[in-house]
Design a protein around this motif. Structure first.
Motif, PDB file in Angstrom:
ATOM      1  N   SER A 143     -17.349  -1.717   2.494  1.00  0.00           N
ATOM      2  CA  SER A 143     -16.802  -2.299   3.718  1.00  0.00           C
ATOM      3  C   SER A 143     -17.858  -2.318   4.809  1.00  0.00           C
ATOM      4  O   SER A 143     -18.908  -1.695   4.695  1.00  0.00           O
ATOM      5  CB  SER A 143     -15.572  -1.515   4.176  1.00  0.00           C
ATOM      6  OG  SER A 143     -15.968  -0.230   4.577  1.00  0.00           O
ATOM      7  N   ASN A 144     -17.539  -3.012   5.886  1.00  0.00           N
ATOM      8  CA  ASN A 144     -18.486  -3.086   6.999  1.00  0.00           C
ATOM      9  C   ASN A 144     -18.257  -1.960   8.006  1.00  0.00           C
ATOM     10  O   ASN A 144     -18.890  -1.929   9.044  1.00  0.00           O
ATOM     11  CB  ASN A 144     -18.355  -4.434   7.695  1.00  0.00           C
ATOM     12  CG  ASN A 144     -16.925  -4.695   8.146  1.00  0.00           C
ATOM     13  OD1 ASN A 144     -16.031  -3.904   7.868  1.00  0.00           O
ATOM     14  ND2 ASN A 144     -16.711  -5.798   8.820  1.00  0.00           N
ATOM     15  N   ILE A 145     -17.367  -1.041   7.691  1.00  0.00           N
ATOM     16  CA  ILE A 145     -17.076   0.089   8.573  1.00  0.00           C
ATOM     17  C   ILE A 145     -17.893   1.292   8.112  1.00  0.00           C
ATOM     18  O   ILE A 145     -17.976   1.584   6.914  1.00  0.00           O
ATOM     19  CB  ILE A 145     -15.573   0.419   8.555  1.00  0.00           C
ATOM     20  CG1 ILE A 145     -14.777  -0.778   9.052  1.00  0.00           C
ATOM     21  CG2 ILE A 145     -15.278   1.645   9.384  1.00  0.00           C
ATOM     22  CD1 ILE A 145     -13.284  -0.619   8.900  1.00  0.00           C
ATOM     23  N   GLU A 146     -18.480   2.009   9.046  1.00  0.00           N
ATOM     24  CA  GLU A 146     -19.260   3.199   8.716  1.00  0.00           C
ATOM     25  C   GLU A 146     -18.301   4.330   8.332  1.00  0.00           C
ATOM     26  O   GLU A 146     -17.520   4.808   9.154  1.00  0.00           O
ATOM     27  CB  GLU A 146     -20.113   3.607   9.916  1.00  0.00           C
ATOM     28  CG  GLU A 146     -21.030   4.756   9.632  1.00  0.00           C
ATOM     29  CD  GLU A 146     -21.807   5.163  10.869  1.00  0.00           C
ATOM     30  OE1 GLU A 146     -22.311   6.290  10.880  1.00  0.00           O
ATOM     31  OE2 GLU A 146     -21.890   4.368  11.816  1.00  0.00           O
ATOM     32  N   CYS A 147     -18.339   4.746   7.087  1.00  0.00           N
ATOM     33  CA  CYS A 147     -17.374   5.726   6.582  1.00  0.00           C
ATOM     34  C   CYS A 147     -17.672   7.146   7.047  1.00  0.00           C
ATOM     35  O   CYS A 147     -16.797   8.015   6.982  1.00  0.00           O
ATOM     36  CB  CYS A 147     -17.331   5.691   5.064  1.00  0.00           C
ATOM     37  SG  CYS A 147     -16.672   4.144   4.431  1.00  0.00           S
ATOM     38  N   SER A 148     -18.872   7.408   7.516  1.00  0.00           N
ATOM     39  CA  SER A 148     -19.175   8.763   7.979  1.00  0.00           C
ATOM     40  C   SER A 148     -18.548   9.044   9.344  1.00  0.00           C
ATOM     41  O   SER A 148     -18.326  10.197   9.697  1.00  0.00           O
ATOM     42  CB  SER A 148     -20.692   8.972   8.040  1.00  0.00           C
ATOM     43  OG  SER A 148     -21.253   8.070   8.980  1.00  0.00           O
ATOM     44  N   MET A 170     -10.564   5.296  11.333  1.00  0.00           N
ATOM     45  CA  MET A 170      -9.158   5.339  11.758  1.00  0.00           C
ATOM     46  C   MET A 170      -8.817   4.177  12.688  1.00  0.00           C
ATOM     47  O   MET A 170      -7.718   3.631  12.639  1.00  0.00           O
ATOM     48  CB  MET A 170      -8.856   6.662  12.472  1.00  0.00           C
ATOM     49  CG  MET A 170      -8.993   7.869  11.569  1.00  0.00           C
ATOM     50  SD  MET A 170      -7.815   7.873  10.234  1.00  0.00           S
ATOM     51  CE  MET A 170      -6.345   8.307  11.099  1.00  0.00           C
ATOM     52  N   GLU A 171      -9.737   3.798  13.552  1.00  0.00           N
ATOM     53  CA  GLU A 171      -9.454   2.768  14.543  1.00  0.00           C
ATOM     54  C   GLU A 171      -9.905   1.375  14.117  1.00  0.00           C
ATOM     55  O   GLU A 171      -9.617   0.400  14.804  1.00  0.00           O
ATOM     56  CB  GLU A 171     -10.134   3.136  15.866  1.00  0.00           C
ATOM     57  CG  GLU A 171      -9.561   4.380  16.497  1.00  0.00           C
ATOM     58  CD  GLU A 171     -10.322   4.806  17.733  1.00  0.00           C
ATOM     59  OE1 GLU A 171     -11.364   4.173  18.051  1.00  0.00           O
ATOM     60  OE2 GLU A 171      -9.880   5.758  18.386  1.00  0.00           O
ATOM     61  N   GLY A 172     -10.600   1.287  13.015  1.00  0.00           N
ATOM     62  CA  GLY A 172     -11.114  -0.007  12.576  1.00  0.00           C
ATOM     63  C   GLY A 172     -10.008  -0.924  12.072  1.00  0.00           C
ATOM     64  O   GLY A 172      -8.955  -0.476  11.609  1.00  0.00           O
ATOM     65  N   LEU A 173     -10.251  -2.237  12.190  1.00  0.00           N
ATOM     66  CA  LEU A 173      -9.285  -3.221  11.701  1.00  0.00           C
ATOM     67  C   LEU A 173      -9.563  -3.501  10.229  1.00  0.00           C
ATOM     68  O   LEU A 173     -10.611  -4.047   9.879  1.00  0.00           O
ATOM     69  CB  LEU A 173      -9.397  -4.512  12.515  1.00  0.00           C
ATOM     70  CG  LEU A 173      -8.951  -4.403  13.966  1.00  0.00           C
ATOM     71  CD1 LEU A 173      -9.220  -5.704  14.680  1.00  0.00           C
ATOM     72  CD2 LEU A 173      -7.476  -4.064  14.027  1.00  0.00           C
ATOM     73  N   LEU A 177      -7.358  -5.207   8.366  1.00  0.00           N
ATOM     74  CA  LEU A 177      -6.634  -6.428   8.016  1.00  0.00           C
ATOM     75  C   LEU A 177      -7.591  -7.598   7.793  1.00  0.00           C
ATOM     76  O   LEU A 177      -7.401  -8.398   6.883  1.00  0.00           O
ATOM     77  CB  LEU A 177      -5.627  -6.766   9.115  1.00  0.00           C
ATOM     78  CG  LEU A 177      -4.693  -7.924   8.840  1.00  0.00           C
ATOM     79  CD1 LEU A 177      -3.843  -7.614   7.622  1.00  0.00           C
ATOM     80  CD2 LEU A 177      -3.807  -8.193  10.033  1.00  0.00           C
ATOM     81  N   ALA A 178      -8.647  -7.669   8.598  1.00  0.00           N
ATOM     82  CA  ALA A 178      -9.610  -8.770   8.449  1.00  0.00           C
ATOM     83  C   ALA A 178     -10.317  -8.686   7.098  1.00  0.00           C
ATOM     84  O   ALA A 178     -10.535  -9.713   6.443  1.00  0.00           O
ATOM     85  CB  ALA A 178     -10.616  -8.735   9.587  1.00  0.00           C
ATOM     86  N   THR A 179     -10.646  -7.488   6.673  1.00  0.00           N
ATOM     87  CA  THR A 179     -11.308  -7.324   5.376  1.00  0.00           C
ATOM     88  C   THR A 179     -10.392  -7.728   4.239  1.00  0.00           C
ATOM     89  O   THR A 179     -10.806  -8.433   3.312  1.00  0.00           O
ATOM     90  CB  THR A 179     -11.747  -5.859   5.195  1.00  0.00           C
ATOM     91  OG1 THR A 179     -12.538  -5.474   6.307  1.00  0.00           O
ATOM     92  CG2 THR A 179     -12.531  -5.677   3.930  1.00  0.00           C
ATOM     93  N   VAL A 180      -9.141  -7.310   4.316  1.00  0.00           N
ATOM     94  CA  VAL A 180      -8.172  -7.668   3.269  1.00  0.00           C
ATOM     95  C   VAL A 180      -7.943  -9.175   3.251  1.00  0.00           C
ATOM     96  O   VAL A 180      -7.907  -9.803   2.191  1.00  0.00           O
ATOM     97  CB  VAL A 180      -6.840  -6.908   3.496  1.00  0.00           C
ATOM     98  CG1 VAL A 180      -5.759  -7.407   2.564  1.00  0.00           C
ATOM     99  CG2 VAL A 180      -7.055  -5.418   3.315  1.00  0.00           C
ATOM    100  N   PHE A 181      -7.808  -9.763   4.434  1.00  0.00           N
ATOM    101  CA  PHE A 181      -7.587 -11.208   4.524  1.00  0.00           C
ATOM    102  C   PHE A 181      -8.787 -11.988   3.979  1.00  0.00           C
ATOM    103  O   PHE A 181      -8.638 -12.953   3.236  1.00  0.00           O
ATOM    104  CB  PHE A 181      -7.310 -11.587   5.986  1.00  0.00           C
ATOM    105  CG  PHE A 181      -6.949 -13.019   6.182  1.00  0.00           C
ATOM    106  CD1 PHE A 181      -5.746 -13.520   5.706  1.00  0.00           C
ATOM    107  CD2 PHE A 181      -7.808 -13.871   6.846  1.00  0.00           C
ATOM    108  CE1 PHE A 181      -5.405 -14.845   5.892  1.00  0.00           C
ATOM    109  CE2 PHE A 181      -7.484 -15.202   7.031  1.00  0.00           C
ATOM    110  CZ  PHE A 181      -6.281 -15.692   6.556  1.00  0.00           C
ATOM    111  N   GLY A 182      -9.990 -11.557   4.335  1.00  0.00           N
ATOM    112  CA  GLY A 182     -11.207 -12.212   3.837  1.00  0.00           C
ATOM    113  C   GLY A 182     -11.344 -12.105   2.330  1.00  0.00           C
ATOM    114  O   GLY A 182     -11.694 -13.078   1.655  1.00  0.00           O
ATOM    115  N   ASP A 183     -11.077 -10.918   1.794  1.00  0.00           N
ATOM    116  CA  ASP A 183     -11.123 -10.740   0.338  1.00  0.00           C
ATOM    117  C   ASP A 183     -10.093 -11.616  -0.356  1.00  0.00           C
ATOM    118  O   ASP A 183     -10.355 -12.188  -1.419  1.00  0.00           O
ATOM    119  CB  ASP A 183     -10.898  -9.277  -0.041  1.00  0.00           C
ATOM    120  CG  ASP A 183     -12.088  -8.401   0.335  1.00  0.00           C
ATOM    121  OD1 ASP A 183     -13.157  -8.959   0.636  1.00  0.00           O
ATOM    122  OD2 ASP A 183     -11.927  -7.174   0.320  1.00  0.00           O
TER     123      ASP A 183
END
Length: 142
Positions: free
Chosen positions: A52-57, A63-66, A68-74
């Motif tokens: 994903s484009n969210i930094e997992c560390s 927690m605050e990242g969206l 939905l955009a990743t799921v929709f794009g996929d």
């Protein structure tokens, strides 16, 4: 003499169209087709597990990242690849009923709809005449 030349030209035309028809009906080997389907379905199955484009560390960003955009794009990417496979399947045998709508590539249905549109076009009144009559009536009423 002219008749012989016409027949010779007709034979050459028939030979040329036979080669074209053979090229159009040529299909890829079944193993290549199966490999294409397998690779595409595997890609579609793996797309959701891509990084994903969210930094997992950073826990707060996760927690605050969206998401939905990743799921929709996929979902859009997967739908695109699956629709390409369906289009390829229908282009391989366009006049068979492999799940296409009944008159999707049916020549009789296409000709009927063309004739219907042509009849409607030719039997409809001329728009310029209709506008002229409407303008004349409007002038008479004034």
């Amino acid at each position: 003499e002219a008749r012989q030349q016409a027949f010779q030209a007709l034979r050459e035309l028939r030979n040329a169209t036979t080669v074209t028809q053979a090229l159009v009906e040529q299909r890829a080997p079944l193993s290549f087709e199966s490999l294409l389907y397998l690779v595409t379905y595997c890609l579609v199955a793996i797309i959701p597990f891509a990084p994903s484009n969210i930094e997992c560390s950073n826990r707060r960003a996760v927690m605050e990242g969206l998401h939905l955009a990743t799921v929709f794009g996929d979902g859009i990417i997967c739908a695109f690849y699956i629709s390409l496979l369906h289009m390829l399947r229908h282009l391989q045998s366009p006049f068979d009923d492999i799940g296409a709508p009944h008159d999707a590539l049916n020549p009789v249905a296409i000709m009927n709809s063309t004739e219907r549109k042509l009849r409607d076009y030719l039997s409809a009144p001329d728009p310029h005449e209709v506008l002229a009559k409407g303008a004349a009536k409007q002038q008479e009423s004034q």
